[in-house]
Design an enzyme around this catalytic site. Structure first.
Site, short mmCIF file in Angstrom:
data_model
loop_
_atom_site.label_atom_id
_atom_site.label_comp_id
_atom_site.label_asym_id
_atom_site.label_seq_id
_atom_site.Cartn_x
_atom_site.Cartn_y
_atom_site.Cartn_z
N GLU A 175 -62.06 -19.98 21.80
CA GLU A 175 -61.16 -21.14 21.77
C GLU A 175 -59.74 -20.69 21.48
O GLU A 175 -59.50 -19.90 20.58
CB GLU A 175 -61.64 -22.11 20.68
CG GLU A 175 -60.76 -23.32 20.47
CD GLU A 175 -61.30 -24.24 19.38
OE1 GLU A 175 -60.62 -25.22 19.05
OE2 GLU A 175 -62.41 -23.97 18.85
N GLU A 184 -52.39 -28.11 17.89
CA GLU A 184 -53.09 -29.07 17.04
C GLU A 184 -52.01 -29.69 16.18
O GLU A 184 -51.39 -29.00 15.36
CB GLU A 184 -54.16 -28.38 16.21
CG GLU A 184 -55.32 -27.88 17.05
CD GLU A 184 -56.52 -27.51 16.20
OE1 GLU A 184 -57.46 -28.32 16.12
OE2 GLU A 184 -56.50 -26.41 15.62
#
Length: 505
Positions: free
Chosen positions: A225, A230
């Site tokens: 990932e 974010e």
């Protein structure tokens, strides 16, 4: 999530499992993005698809729910294999049920729409295949509006090494494939997925005690990932997460590790990664809402992330035509603004935690960058730790002097999902202007290389300066190891933010 529809008709595919039904037609919302070269960018006609976990899952022969609230039907789903044969995924009403809309190159994700909370979508190459990106040697840019994301929410844009067809060819039990958003995996090895590898995840399923829609099953789905973004309006983080196996694999129980297991570090992936959060690194005035921040999150901004062939990761931003380099950080012996091996080692030493090299570090995640990765765009709240790891002080019992604990200005009592959902249901994130190509080709939001005349307001990587040199507004002007300008331009003063960083404000 589940839906109840009055019409009783279904497409039956009895010979296969994880089937498809058509109570609701599946029409992927179109989304334009651009593929770039040194000579310019070319529009690509793509689309987005909703993840399978959000979809209505019901009996292939009726509208009886296979999954209702956070529990499985004991009749239709006595075990993983039988459940997959009896149950199907249905199409999605993207705007009406999930609050997902597109317009040209923009994707808008609403937080709460009726009973639905959050969403996760993938960029499609065609109607049955996810778009894959090879990050190594390239850069990825996009515009984002986080102005409506308060404490506790996460508008996340990232890449994972999931199968381009959603696992349809690899797992005969998966008849739905990428067209219906199957095959998800990430470095947390999520165990809340309803289907993994063409089978249901009902065996060992424990409904969540604090979430009426989710639970934890006996299996998880792991893969590499790369968290490009974010963020909410308070904090943002950039984080690579390697796995010992680059691509998607299924794990069992607590050996999955990650958020959903009792042994967080017991799996084959790195759930923490090597993160770069400017606030956590001491620059508390770089990113946030209002004109007092270098990047004002009340306005749209462009995020450009560059992936060198050695696995190192660089970042800059553009807002109102002005270029902002990733701020320099002084962490132990490391000084710079790039995620590389030295930075990750210094961060672990300074902040504690497991070593980034335990699961292979940058060398391992670089293997994922060299292969195809799928773009994920999502909006979610956090039933595990209220998103405090992103935007507050975490762990919550840390003191003001605990290195790396302060990640944002949100209160440690913020982010409780029930409160966020009730108080901020109209929150949303908008992703737009996606561009991808060789390093230097996407040009931020201008369509050309970053303009040399733009003001770079983040700390320069200067090795020295004359005594009369001055620093610009928001530039670094002091701190441990700093050898650049210590005087600020007229109208600004050099203010100490922490022992490692002073800034012209």
């Amino acid at each position: 999530m589940y839906r109840k529809l009055a019409v009783i008709s279904a497409f039956l595919a009895a010979a296969r499992a994880q089937q498809v039904c058509t109570q609701q037609a599946e029409t992927h919302p179109p989304l334009t993005w651009q593929k770039c070269t040194a000579s310019g960018c070319t529009p690509q006609q793509g689309s987005v698809v909703l993840d399978a976990n959000w979809r209505w899952t019901h009996d292939t022969k009726s509208t009886t729910n296979c999954y209702d609230g956070n529990t499985w039907s004991s009749t239709l789903c006595p075990d993983d294999a039988t459940c997959a044969k009896n149950c199907c995924l249905d199409g999605a009403n993207y705007s009406g049920t999930y609050g997902v809309t597109t317009s040209g190159d923009a994707l808008t994700l609403q937080f709460v729409t009726a009973s639905n909370v959050g969403s996760r979508l993938y960029l499609m190459a065609n109607d049955s295949t996810y778009q894959e990106f090879t990050l190594s040697g390239n850069e990825f840019s996009f515009d984002v509006d986080v102005s409506q994301l308060p404490c506790g929410l996460n508008g996340a844009l990232y890449f994972v090494s999931m199968d381009a067809d959603g696992g349809q060819s690899k797992y005969p039990g998966n008849a739905a494939g990428a067209k219906y958003g199957t095959g998800y995996c990430d470095s947390q090895c999520p165990r809340d997925l309803k289907f993994i590898n063409g089978q249901a995840n009902v065996e060992g399923w424990e409904p969540s005690s604090n979430n009426a829609n989710t639970g934890v099953g006996g299996h998880g789905s792991c893969c590499s990932e790369m968290d490009i973004w974010e963020a909410n309006s308070i904090s943002e983080a950039l984080t690579p997460h390697p796995c010992e196996t680059v691509g998607q694999t299924m794990c069992s129980g607590d050996s999955c590790g990650g958020t959903y297991s009792n042994d967080r570090y017991g799996g084959t992936c790195d759930p923490d990664g090597c993160d770069w959060n400017p606030y956590r690194l001491g620059n508390t005035s770089f990113y946030g809402p209002g004109s007092s921040f270098a990047l004002d999150t009340t306005k749209k901004l462009t995020v450009v992330t560059q992936f060198a062939t050695d696995g190192s990761i660089s970042r800059y931003y553009v807002q109102n035509g002005v270029k902002f380099q990733q701020p320099n950080a002084q962490v132990g012996s490391y000084s710079g603004n790039t995620i590389n091996t030295d930075y990750c080692a210094a961060e672990q030493t300074a902040f504690g935690g497991t070593s980034f090299t335990d699961k292979g570090g940058l060398a391992q995640i670089n293997k994922a960058f060299q292969g195809g990765m799928v773009l994920v765009m999502s909006l979610w709240d956090d039933y595990a730790v209220n998103m405090l790891w992103l935007d507050s002080t975490y762990p919550t019992n840390a003191t003001a002097s605990t290195p790396g604990a302060k990640r944002g200005s949100c209160s440690t009592s913020s982010g409780v999902p029930a409160q966020v959902e009730a108080q901020s249901p109209n929150s949303k994130v908008i992703y737009s202007n996606i561009r991808f190509g060789p390093i230097g080709s996407t040009g931020g939001n201008t369509g050309s290389n970053p303009p040399g005349t733009s003001t770079t307001r983040a700390p320069p990587s200067s090795t020295g300066s004359s005594p009369t040199a001055t620093q610009t507004h928001y530039g670094q002007c002091g701190g441990t190891g700093w050898t650049g300008p210590t005087r600020c331009a007229s109208g600004y003063t050099c203010q100490v933010l922490n022992p490692f960083y002073s800034q012209c404000l």
